[in-house]
Design an enzyme around this catalytic site. Structure first.
Site, PDB file in Angstrom:
ATOM      1  N   ASP A   9      16.841   1.805   3.565  1.00  0.00           N
ATOM      2  CA  ASP A   9      17.105   0.835   4.629  1.00  0.00           C
ATOM      3  C   ASP A   9      18.231  -0.090   4.166  1.00  0.00           C
ATOM      4  O   ASP A   9      18.702   0.006   3.041  1.00  0.00           O
ATOM      5  CB  ASP A   9      15.835   0.065   4.987  1.00  0.00           C
TER       6      ASP A   9
ATOM      7  N   PHE B  85      15.961  -6.034   7.235  1.00  0.00           N
ATOM      8  CA  PHE B  85      14.612  -6.379   7.694  1.00  0.00           C
ATOM      9  C   PHE B  85      13.919  -7.318   6.711  1.00  0.00           C
ATOM     10  O   PHE B  85      13.255  -8.267   7.108  1.00  0.00           O
ATOM     11  CB  PHE B  85      13.781  -5.107   7.911  1.00  0.00           C
TER      12      PHE B  85
ATOM     13  N   ASP C  12      21.908  -4.799   9.850  1.00  0.00           N
ATOM     14  CA  ASP C  12      21.753  -5.327  11.212  1.00  0.00           C
ATOM     15  C   ASP C  12      21.026  -6.657  11.187  1.00  0.00           C
ATOM     16  O   ASP C  12      20.373  -7.004  10.205  1.00  0.00           O
ATOM     17  CB  ASP C  12      20.962  -4.334  12.075  1.00  0.00           C
TER      18      ASP C  12
ATOM     19  N   GLN D 237      19.310  -2.471  18.427  1.00  0.00           N
ATOM     20  CA  GLN D 237      18.415  -3.617  18.574  1.00  0.00           C
ATOM     21  C   GLN D 237      18.357  -4.015  20.053  1.00  0.00           C
ATOM     22  O   GLN D 237      18.782  -3.267  20.909  1.00  0.00           O
ATOM     23  CB  GLN D 237      18.896  -4.778  17.692  1.00  0.00           C
TER      24      GLN D 237
ATOM     25  N   ASP E 295       8.865   5.942   9.721  1.00  0.00           N
ATOM     26  CA  ASP E 295       8.421   5.482   8.403  1.00  0.00           C
ATOM     27  C   ASP E 295       7.512   4.288   8.601  1.00  0.00           C
ATOM     28  O   ASP E 295       7.620   3.580   9.602  1.00  0.00           O
ATOM     29  CB  ASP E 295       9.608   5.045   7.539  1.00  0.00           C
TER      30      ASP E 295
ATOM     31  N   CYS F 114     -10.262  15.058  -0.556  1.00  0.00           N
ATOM     32  CA  CYS F 114     -11.412  15.553   0.219  1.00  0.00           C
ATOM     33  C   CYS F 114     -12.004  16.832  -0.367  1.00  0.00           C
ATOM     34  O   CYS F 114     -13.180  17.124  -0.156  1.00  0.00           O
ATOM     35  CB  CYS F 114     -11.002  15.760   1.675  1.00  0.00           C
TER      36      CYS F 114
ATOM     37  N   HIS G 128      -4.991  10.824   0.374  1.00  0.00           N
ATOM     38  CA  HIS G 128      -5.623  11.257   1.619  1.00  0.00           C
ATOM     39  C   HIS G 128      -4.857  10.759   2.851  1.00  0.00           C
ATOM     40  O   HIS G 128      -4.571  11.538   3.770  1.00  0.00           O
ATOM     41  CB  HIS G 128      -7.078  10.791   1.693  1.00  0.00           C
TER      42      HIS G 128
END
Length: 379
Positions: A94, A98, A148, A191, A268, A311, A337
């Protein structure tokens, strides 16, 4: 030819979902695809070998965190992020934007970039489109993201309008500053908050700049899911059909299905790994909170329909004991898992697209997932 290309295989006849292949310098992966997040050059508690075993094809690294620790210069010296962390598959990084907007309250946005405080020690830092490109070029990821501005949700219309215009100007600067277009693809980020016309404007402005791929940003930040779906549906029509489409920050099973239906290719989210650390597991019957007392003597696996390592080998009672005792192995087991569960879900989504039955699959999945009476429809 760009470093990353999209090959369209088919569109589901029941929905707008796309089956495709994204080709990168470090291999190809089928879409729709979920990307586990390796914030600090590791998917928490998992080795690269384990990631390969659960069929993770591409992982995400975080520019902001890697810039601050250990530093992009050290990773460059190691030969790039792939060599540094021993992952030979594709990596997406990225832009750092953010984190700057979400972790730091003390930030000052100018045309030049963003001045902000380090999220732990308070020192002054500055991130700009050029700096983000330099860091990502040093990291050597296959897919880089443009720097951004991430407006909060909700935000005033006029503020968001100015913000998307700045994001477009920053996107141009990112393209100019990008030093390695032949082996790293730079994606633009659309955006526009919850305003359809601004999403459209942002998409059209960025498409003109001809990035090799596009992301939808600024969603999955706490807005109601119907708002997110509406924005994705509206924005998708302005995104190129021949390039990858990446919806940032989405990782709940319902949203992965709904947004695949709406034509998204890549996703993601830290959700599966973050909730694993407090003992919350995704299962075919809904979420399971392993700390609950009723699992103390439950010798069944987390999910009887799951063939993951956890599992196949360990009981709910044992995993509950490990999580309650704060043993790292417990977190490893729940992480394996949860990631396996989401990657298998994406495989099922791709198969349903192949068979033109994704809406039928959605109905079946939701019905089963909602059977968890304790936690109905909580994804």
């Amino acid at each position: 030819m760009p470093a990353v290309t999209y090959e369209h295989i088919k569109t589901c006849k029941q929905s707008g979902a796309r089956l495709g292949i994204v080709h990168t310098p470090h291999g190809s992966f089928e879409t729709p695809m979920f990307m586990p997040v390796g914030t600090k050059a590791t998917v928490k508690t998992m080795s690269p070998e384990e990631l390969r075993q659960i069929e993770a094809k591409i992982i995400l690294g975080n520019t902001y965190h890697l810039w601050l620790q250990p530093g992009n210069d050290i990773i460059k010296h190691a030969g790039g992020l792939h060599k540094f962390m021993n992952w030979d598959g594709p990596i997406l990084t990225d832009s750092g934007g953010f984190q700057v907007f979400s972790l730091s309250n003390l930030r000052k946005i100018t045309e030049e970039g963003v001045e902000f405080r380090h999220h732990t020690n308070g020192s002054k830092l500055f991130l700009s489109p050029e700096k983000s490109m330099q860091i990502q070029n040093d990291l050597g990821s296959d897919i880089m993201m443009a720097f951004d501005e991430c407006p909060p949700m909700p935000a005033e219309y006029d503020y968001v309008k100015k913000s998307i215009e700045r994001t477009t100007r920053w996107a141009k600067r990112c393209l100019d500053a990008h030093q390695r277009p032949e082996d790293q693809a730079l994606f633009g980020i659309i955006q526009g908050g919850e305003y359809e016309d601004l999403r459209e404007q942002s998409a059209k402005d960025l498409v003109e700049l001809d990035f090799p791929g596009y992301a939808i940003g600024g969603l999955s930040v706490g807005e109601p899911k119907p708002v997110m779906y509406k924005m994705v549906e509206h924005t998708e029509q302005f995104m190129p059909k021949d390039k990858p489409r990446y919806l940032m920050g989405v990782g709940s099973p319902d949203a992965l299905i709904e947004c695949s239906i709406r034509g998204m290719d890549m996703f993601d989210c830290v959700l599966p790994t973050r909730i694993a650390r407090n003992g919350t597991c995704m299962t075919s019957q809904g979420r399971l909170v392993i700390k609950n007392a009723k699992f103390a003597d439950d010798l069944r696996p987390l999910d009887e329909n799951c063939d993951c390592y956890t599992c196949q080998n360990y009981s709910r009672a044992y995993i509950r004991h490990l999580i309650k005792a704060e043993e790292t192995f417990g977190i490893r087991l729940t992480t394996i898992h949860n990631l396996h569960f989401l990657l298998k879900l994406m495989e099922d989504i791709r198969q349903a697209i192949r068979e033109d039955r994704l809406l039928d699959f959605k109905e079946e999945f939701f019905e089963q997932y909602g059977l968890n009476v304790e936690n109905p429809k909580n994804f």
